[in-house]
Scaffold this motif. Structure first.
Motif, mmCIF file in Angstrom:
data_model
loop_
_atom_site.group_PDB
_atom_site.id
_atom_site.type_symbol
_atom_site.label_atom_id
_atom_site.label_comp_id
_atom_site.label_asym_id
_atom_site.label_seq_id
_atom_site.Cartn_x
_atom_site.Cartn_y
_atom_site.Cartn_z
ATOM 1 N N ASP A 169 0.849 -1.189 0.000
ATOM 2 C CA ASP A 169 0.000 0.000 0.000
ATOM 3 C C ASP A 169 0.884 1.238 0.000
ATOM 4 O O ASP A 169 1.905 1.292 0.696
ATOM 5 C CB ASP A 169 -0.908 0.012 1.235
ATOM 6 C CG ASP A 169 -1.973 -1.067 1.168
ATOM 7 O OD1 ASP A 169 -2.530 -1.266 0.075
ATOM 8 O OD2 ASP A 169 -2.234 -1.708 2.208
ATOM 9 N N THR A 170 0.487 2.235 -0.805
ATOM 10 C CA THR A 170 1.264 3.467 -0.864
ATOM 11 C C THR A 170 0.877 4.385 0.291
ATOM 12 O O THR A 170 -0.189 4.246 0.885
ATOM 13 C CB THR A 170 1.016 4.191 -2.199
ATOM 14 O OG1 THR A 170 -0.384 4.431 -2.339
ATOM 15 C CG2 THR A 170 1.508 3.352 -3.370
ATOM 16 N N THR A 171 1.763 5.317 0.596
ATOM 17 C CA THR A 171 1.504 6.255 1.687
ATOM 18 C C THR A 171 0.290 7.122 1.378
ATOM 19 O O THR A 171 -0.537 7.396 2.242
ATOM 20 C CB THR A 171 2.739 7.149 1.922
ATOM 21 O OG1 THR A 171 3.867 6.306 2.172
ATOM 22 C CG2 THR A 171 2.517 8.075 3.111
ATOM 23 N N ILE A 172 0.196 7.569 0.119
ATOM 24 C CA ILE A 172 -0.933 8.391 -0.317
ATOM 25 C C ILE A 172 -2.020 7.467 -0.840
ATOM 26 O O ILE A 172 -1.789 6.679 -1.757
ATOM 27 C CB ILE A 172 -0.502 9.383 -1.405
ATOM 28 C CG1 ILE A 172 0.636 10.273 -0.891
ATOM 29 C CG2 ILE A 172 -1.682 10.237 -1.868
ATOM 30 C CD1 ILE A 172 1.316 11.062 -1.970
ATOM 31 N N SER A 173 -3.199 7.559 -0.274
ATOM 32 C CA SER A 173 -4.283 6.650 -0.636
ATOM 33 C C SER A 173 -5.132 7.212 -1.783
ATOM 34 O O SER A 173 -5.036 8.395 -2.123
ATOM 35 C CB SER A 173 -5.183 6.403 0.571
ATOM 36 O OG SER A 173 -5.913 7.579 0.890
ATOM 37 N N LYS A 174 -5.968 6.372 -2.323
ATOM 38 C CA LYS A 174 -6.936 6.803 -3.332
ATOM 39 C C LYS A 174 -7.845 7.882 -2.756
ATOM 40 O O LYS A 174 -8.147 8.882 -3.434
ATOM 41 C CB LYS A 174 -7.758 5.606 -3.812
ATOM 42 C CG LYS A 174 -8.864 5.937 -4.792
ATOM 43 C CD LYS A 174 -9.474 4.669 -5.386
ATOM 44 C CE LYS A 174 -9.980 3.733 -4.319
ATOM 45 N NZ LYS A 174 -10.496 2.469 -4.866
ATOM 46 N N ALA A 175 -8.256 7.722 -1.521
ATOM 47 C CA ALA A 175 -9.106 8.727 -0.867
ATOM 48 C C ALA A 175 -8.381 10.063 -0.756
ATOM 49 O O ALA A 175 -8.989 11.121 -0.946
ATOM 50 C CB ALA A 175 -9.537 8.234 0.515
ATOM 51 N N ASP A 176 -7.077 10.022 -0.463
ATOM 52 C CA ASP A 176 -6.288 11.252 -0.393
ATOM 53 C C ASP A 176 -6.277 11.953 -1.753
ATOM 54 O O ASP A 176 -6.451 13.171 -1.844
ATOM 55 C CB ASP A 176 -4.842 10.953 0.019
ATOM 56 C CG ASP A 176 -4.727 10.445 1.451
ATOM 57 O OD1 ASP A 176 -5.581 10.806 2.279
ATOM 58 O OD2 ASP A 176 -3.789 9.667 1.715
ATOM 59 N N ARG A 177 -6.069 11.181 -2.812
ATOM 60 C CA ARG A 177 -6.011 11.759 -4.153
ATOM 61 C C ARG A 177 -7.363 12.333 -4.552
ATOM 62 O O ARG A 177 -7.451 13.419 -5.138
ATOM 63 C CB ARG A 177 -5.558 10.701 -5.157
ATOM 64 C CG ARG A 177 -4.130 10.219 -4.950
ATOM 65 C CD ARG A 177 -3.673 9.290 -6.072
ATOM 66 N NE ARG A 177 -2.316 8.825 -5.825
ATOM 67 C CZ ARG A 177 -2.005 7.659 -5.275
ATOM 68 N NH1 ARG A 177 -2.971 6.827 -4.914
ATOM 69 N NH2 ARG A 177 -0.752 7.317 -5.070
ATOM 70 N N ASN A 178 -8.423 11.589 -4.244
ATOM 71 C CA ASN A 178 -9.767 12.076 -4.583
ATOM 72 C C ASN A 178 -10.087 13.374 -3.841
ATOM 73 O O ASN A 178 -10.695 14.296 -4.403
ATOM 74 C CB ASN A 178 -10.814 11.010 -4.269
ATOM 75 C CG ASN A 178 -10.759 9.828 -5.227
ATOM 76 O OD1 ASN A 178 -10.103 9.884 -6.270
ATOM 77 N ND2 ASN A 178 -11.428 8.743 -4.878
ATOM 78 N N ALA A 179 -9.660 13.439 -2.589
ATOM 79 C CA ALA A 179 -9.903 14.652 -1.800
ATOM 80 C C ALA A 179 -9.145 15.836 -2.394
ATOM 81 O O ALA A 179 -9.681 16.946 -2.508
ATOM 82 C CB ALA A 179 -9.490 14.425 -0.352
ATOM 83 N N GLN A 180 -7.909 15.614 -2.785
ATOM 84 C CA GLN A 180 -7.121 16.693 -3.391
ATOM 85 C C GLN A 180 -7.709 17.121 -4.739
ATOM 86 O O GLN A 180 -7.755 18.307 -5.067
ATOM 87 C CB GLN A 180 -5.672 16.250 -3.582
ATOM 88 C CG GLN A 180 -4.756 17.362 -4.100
ATOM 89 C CD GLN A 180 -3.329 16.895 -4.266
ATOM 90 O OE1 GLN A 180 -3.034 16.078 -5.129
ATOM 91 N NE2 GLN A 180 -2.437 17.408 -3.422
ATOM 92 N N ASN A 181 -8.184 16.140 -5.506
ATOM 93 C CA ASN A 181 -8.754 16.430 -6.823
ATOM 94 C C ASN A 181 -10.109 17.135 -6.733
ATOM 95 O O ASN A 181 -10.499 17.869 -7.640
ATOM 96 C CB ASN A 181 -8.944 15.139 -7.619
ATOM 97 C CG ASN A 181 -7.632 14.513 -8.037
ATOM 98 O OD1 ASN A 181 -6.610 15.193 -8.126
ATOM 99 N ND2 ASN A 181 -7.645 13.206 -8.282
ATOM 100 N N GLY A 182 -10.839 16.835 -5.666
ATOM 101 C CA GLY A 182 -12.183 17.400 -5.542
ATOM 102 C C GLY A 182 -13.229 16.610 -6.304
ATOM 103 O O GLY A 182 -14.326 17.104 -6.565
ATOM 104 N N HIS A 183 -12.902 15.380 -6.673
ATOM 105 C CA HIS A 183 -13.865 14.491 -7.343
ATOM 106 C C HIS A 183 -13.456 13.037 -7.112
ATOM 107 O O HIS A 183 -12.324 12.752 -6.716
ATOM 108 C CB HIS A 183 -13.950 14.790 -8.843
ATOM 109 C CG HIS A 183 -12.656 14.593 -9.596
ATOM 110 N ND1 HIS A 183 -12.173 13.359 -9.955
ATOM 111 C CD2 HIS A 183 -11.761 15.492 -10.054
ATOM 112 C CE1 HIS A 183 -11.037 13.495 -10.600
ATOM 113 N NE2 HIS A 183 -10.753 14.787 -10.672
#
Length: 199
Positions: free
Chosen positions: A11-25
């Protein structure tokens, strides 16, 4: 069955949820399926263009493009078609994990193959988009003259002619491409993504 042994998923340190939150979608796969000439690639690209215009992270995985590289070792036998779809499903999953909305445009003629891909995604992240179009209309369009070649016996195992296409039974979205414009089809897909709070 995997031939690899002694491997562990990291598992990477940055999660899919983290990326989605940063992207705003959210992120998901829009899996366009239908006969050759039905309009899959045209609509998938138009959807991707509109998402890009709105500042949404997106990417198109096109069937012909994938066969130029990743899947250039595969033909069009039933076995190779299944492996083609399996591989692209895994790639699409990686794109979704990276926080993108990925649109795919593949005939993917077999229900079992599409369901196998669906099973590797989290619930709600695999959106099957059935681009429904009568084969007669697809043959009229036939920009690559593939149906004509198949009818003459120059192409074997061609979906809709001498190889079956199994239409989705419960797709998330059905687009009747012979009845709507490309713009209307795009809006149909975007409305679904809005309803599901993905965008």
């Amino acid at each position: 069955m995997s031939k690899s042994t002694n491997i562990t998923w990291h598992d990477t340190t940055i999660s899919k949820a983290d990326r989605n939150a940063q992207n705003g979608h959210g992120s998901c796969t829009l899996w366009f399926t239908g006969l050759s000439g039905s309009g899959k690639s045209t609509i998938a690209n138009a959807v991707s263009n509109e998402l890009f215009r709105q500042g949404i992270n997106e990417y198109v995985l096109d069937g012909d493009n994938i066969r130029h590289g990743l899947n250039k070792d595969l033909g069009f036998s039933d076995h190779d078609r299944t492996e083609n779809i399996r591989r692209i499903g895994e790639v699409a999953k990686l794109f979704v994990d990276s926080g993108k909305i990925v649109t795919t445009a593949f005939i993917s003629p077999f229900r079992s193959d599409r369901e196998q891909v669906r099973d590797i995604f989290t619930e709600g992240e695999f959106i099957e988009v059935f681009v429904s179009c009568p084969i007669e209309e697809c043959e009229k369009r036939d920009p690559k003259q593939l149906y004509a070649k198949a009818r003459r016996g120059e192409i074997k195992d061609f979906t809709g002619i001498d190889s079956p296409y199994e239409a989705p039974e419960k797709p998330e979205i059905t687009i009747h491409s012979n009845e709507v414009t490309v713009g209307e089809a795009v809006e149909q897909v975007l409305n679904y993504l809005r309803e599901k709070n993905i965008i």
